[in-house]
Design a protein around this motif. Structure first.
Motif, PDB file in Angstrom:
ATOM      1  N   ILE A 135       1.812 -20.025  26.544  1.00 44.34           N
ATOM      2  CA  ILE A 135       1.606 -21.186  25.677  1.00 44.34           C
ATOM      3  C   ILE A 135       0.110 -21.417  25.504  1.00 44.34           C
ATOM      4  N   SER A 136      -0.362 -21.276  24.270  1.00 41.29           N
ATOM      5  CA  SER A 136      -1.780 -21.450  23.981  1.00 41.29           C
ATOM      6  C   SER A 136      -1.975 -22.486  22.876  1.00 41.29           C
ATOM      7  N   LEU A 137      -3.107 -23.166  22.910  1.00 38.80           N
ATOM      8  CA  LEU A 137      -3.457 -24.158  21.900  1.00 38.80           C
ATOM      9  C   LEU A 137      -4.715 -23.696  21.172  1.00 38.80           C
ATOM     10  N   PRO A 138      -4.758 -23.845  19.856  1.00 48.98           N
ATOM     11  CA  PRO A 138      -5.930 -23.394  19.103  1.00 48.98           C
ATOM     12  C   PRO A 138      -7.103 -24.364  19.212  1.00 48.98           C
ATOM     13  N   GLU A 139      -8.254 -23.873  18.847  1.00 53.11           N
ATOM     14  CA  GLU A 139      -9.447 -24.724  18.767  1.00 53.11           C
ATOM     15  C   GLU A 139      -9.249 -25.775  17.671  1.00 53.11           C
ATOM     16  N   GLY A 140      -9.778 -26.970  17.891  1.00 53.69           N
ATOM     17  CA  GLY A 140      -9.690 -28.016  16.881  1.00 53.69           C
ATOM     18  C   GLY A 140      -8.876 -29.208  17.348  1.00 53.69           C
ATOM     19  N   PRO A 141      -8.463 -30.065  16.411  1.00 47.69           N
ATOM     20  CA  PRO A 141      -7.684 -31.259  16.758  1.00 47.69           C
ATOM     21  C   PRO A 141      -6.417 -30.879  17.519  1.00 47.69           C
ATOM     22  N   VAL A 142      -6.126 -31.603  18.576  1.00 45.84           N
ATOM     23  CA  VAL A 142      -4.982 -31.296  19.432  1.00 45.84           C
ATOM     24  C   VAL A 142      -3.727 -31.958  18.874  1.00 45.84           C
ATOM     25  N   GLN A 143      -2.719 -31.129  18.628  1.00 41.98           N
ATOM     26  CA  GLN A 143      -1.446 -31.613  18.113  1.00 41.98           C
ATOM     27  C   GLN A 143      -0.390 -31.607  19.217  1.00 41.98           C
ATOM     28  N   ARG A 144       0.497 -32.589  19.161  1.00 43.57           N
ATOM     29  CA  ARG A 144       1.668 -32.606  20.047  1.00 43.57           C
ATOM     30  C   ARG A 144       2.869 -32.651  19.139  1.00 43.57           C
ATOM     31  N   GLY A 145       3.498 -31.483  18.964  1.00 36.75           N
ATOM     32  CA  GLY A 145       4.544 -31.377  17.951  1.00 36.75           C
ATOM     33  C   GLY A 145       3.878 -31.419  16.585  1.00 36.75           C
ATOM     34  N   VAL A 146       4.320 -32.335  15.736  1.00 33.74           N
ATOM     35  CA  VAL A 146       3.728 -32.462  14.397  1.00 33.74           C
ATOM     36  C   VAL A 146       2.710 -33.600  14.342  1.00 33.74           C
ATOM     37  N   ASP A 147       2.559 -34.312  15.453  1.00 36.68           N
ATOM     38  CA  ASP A 147       1.662 -35.470  15.475  1.00 36.68           C
ATOM     39  C   ASP A 147       0.403 -35.172  16.283  1.00 36.68           C
ATOM     40  N   PRO A 148      -0.698 -35.839  15.925  1.00 40.04           N
ATOM     41  CA  PRO A 148      -1.910 -35.680  16.724  1.00 40.04           C
ATOM     42  C   PRO A 148      -1.745 -36.309  18.099  1.00 40.04           C
ATOM     43  N   MET A 149      -2.405 -35.725  19.099  1.00 40.77           N
ATOM     44  CA  MET A 149      -2.353 -36.285  20.440  1.00 40.77           C
ATOM     45  C   MET A 149      -3.041 -37.652  20.445  1.00 40.77           C
ATOM     46  N   PRO A 150      -2.406 -38.707  20.972  1.00 40.57           N
ATOM     47  CA  PRO A 150      -3.033 -40.039  21.023  1.00 40.57           C
ATOM     48  C   PRO A 150      -4.374 -39.986  21.750  1.00 40.57           C
ATOM     49  N   HIS A 151      -5.349 -40.705  21.222  1.00 40.22           N
ATOM     50  CA  HIS A 151      -6.695 -40.642  21.787  1.00 40.22           C
ATOM     51  C   HIS A 151      -6.755 -41.138  23.231  1.00 40.22           C
ATOM     52  N   THR A 172      -9.867 -33.374  20.646  1.00 42.57           N
ATOM     53  CA  THR A 172     -10.244 -32.080  20.090  1.00 42.57           C
ATOM     54  C   THR A 172     -10.513 -31.053  21.183  1.00 42.57           C
ATOM     55  N   LEU A 173     -10.129 -29.805  20.896  1.00 39.91           N
ATOM     56  CA  LEU A 173     -10.462 -28.682  21.775  1.00 39.91           C
ATOM     57  C   LEU A 173     -11.631 -27.914  21.154  1.00 39.91           C
ATOM     58  N   PRO A 174     -12.771 -27.834  21.842  1.00 40.97           N
ATOM     59  CA  PRO A 174     -13.904 -27.090  21.290  1.00 40.97           C
ATOM     60  C   PRO A 174     -13.684 -25.582  21.313  1.00 40.97           C
ATOM     61  N   VAL A 175     -12.736 -25.143  22.146  1.00 41.49           N
ATOM     62  CA  VAL A 175     -12.395 -23.719  22.257  1.00 41.49           C
ATOM     63  C   VAL A 175     -10.886 -23.598  22.419  1.00 41.49           C
ATOM     64  N   PRO A 176     -10.306 -22.450  22.117  1.00 40.51           N
ATOM     65  CA  PRO A 176      -8.873 -22.266  22.358  1.00 40.51           C
ATOM     66  C   PRO A 176      -8.566 -22.423  23.847  1.00 40.51           C
ATOM     67  N   TYR A 177      -7.358 -22.884  24.153  1.00 37.92           N
ATOM     68  CA  TYR A 177      -7.001 -23.106  25.561  1.00 37.92           C
ATOM     69  C   TYR A 177      -5.571 -22.616  25.811  1.00 37.92           C
ATOM     70  N   THR A 178      -5.412 -21.869  26.887  1.00 40.42           N
ATOM     71  CA  THR A 178      -4.088 -21.373  27.285  1.00 40.42           C
ATOM     72  C   THR A 178      -3.559 -22.210  28.439  1.00 40.42           C
TER      73      THR A 178
END
Length: 220
Positions: A135-151, A172-178
Motif C-alpha cells: 500500500i503506497s500513497l503518492p506525493e501531494g494532497p493526502v486522500q482518504r478514499g475519495v475525500d481529503p484527509m482532515p487537517h 500533504t505528502l512532500p514525497v511518495p510514502y509506502t
C-alpha cells in the motif's frame, strides 16, 4: 468533606464468592447445553470481532455459543475420562486453550460445516499480521478514499511515521510514502495507518476444529 474513594474497603470474601458463583453458573449452563443439543463444535477465532460473532449468533438463533473461561468450560465437560459429564467429552476439554470456543447446536453436521467454510468478512489487519498487499500513497494532497484527509489528522499521521506537512491547510505528502509492503510483518503504526486509510488486508473467519456427537469426536 466527601469521603475519599481510596479509603473504601472491598471485602475479598465477597469478591471470591461472586467469582465462584459465576464459575458454577457457567458449569451448569455448559452441562445443560450438552443435554439439550445434539452437536458440540469446538471452534477457533484468531482475532475476535464481536460485531462478526454477533452476526453469526443471529444466524444460529436456536444454538448456544460459549467463548472465554476455557478452564471452567473444560471442568464442565470433564478434564479426564473419570470426570467426563458424558463419554468422550474429555477429548474436547483437552483442546480448550487459546482463542477457542464452544458451539452447541441441533443444526445438521453438513449445514454447519458449509456455513463456516463460506463465512468470511473483510477486516483490518492487526499488528503482527503479514501484509497481503503493498500500500503506497503518492506525493501531494493526502486522500482518504475519495475525500481529503482532515487537517486535524495531520499530527497523528506524523506520529505514526508519515512525513506529512500542512500546506495551505491541506494535509500533504512532500514525497511518495509506502505504508506497508506485501509479505512484511505489520507494526502497530502500520496497522493503525491501514485502518485510517480504509485498507482491509485481513479476513475474519471462524475455523471449526472438531465435532462431538453421540459420544464420538470427529476432527475436521
Amino acid at each position: 468533606m466527601p469521603k475519599s474513594k481510596r479509603s473504601t474497603v472491598v471485602s475479598l470474601t465477597q469478591t471470591e464468592k461472586k467469582g465462584r458463583e459465576g464459575k458454577e453458573k457457567l458449569i451448569e449452563e455448559v452441562q445443560a447445553a450438552v443435554d439439550r443439543y445434539d452437536y458440540l463444535w469446538l471452534y477457533s477465532v484468531k482475532d475476535m470481532r464481536n460485531t462478526f460473532l454477533k452476526e453469526i449468533r443471529n444466524d444460529f438463533k436456536t444454538s448456544r455459543f460459549f467463548y472465554g473461561k476455557n478452564r471452567v468450560m473444560a471442568k464442565a465437560l470433564g478434564n479426564t475420562v473419570e470426570e467426563e459429564y458424558k463419554p468422550g467429552l474429555s477429548k474436547i476439554a483437552k483442546e480448550l486453550h487459546s482463542e477457542v470456543g464452544l458451539l452447541f447446536t441441533n443444526e445438521p453436521y453438513d449445514v454447519v460445516v458449509q456455513y463456516f467454510q463460506s463465512y468470511t468478512q473483510p477486516d483490518y489487519a492487526r499488528s503482527g499480521s503479514i501484509a497481503t498487499q503493498t500500500i503506497s500513497l503518492p506525493e501531494g494532497p493526502v486522500q482518504r478514499g475519495v475525500d481529503p484527509m482532515p487537517h486535524n489528522m495531520e499530527p497523528l499521521l506524523r506520529q505514526l511515521g508519515m512525513p506529512t506537512i500542512l500546506k495551505n491547510g491541506i494535509v500533504t505528502l512532500p514525497v511518495p510514502y509506502t505504508i506497508c509492503r506485501e509479505g512484511e510483518t505489520l507494526s502497530t503504526s502500520q496497522a493503525h495507518l491501514l485502518k485510517l486509510f480504509y485498507h482491509q488486508l485481513a479476513e475474519f473467519r471462524v475455523q471449526l476444529i472438531c465435532c462431538y456427537h453421540n459420544g464420538e469426536v470427529k476432527e475436521l
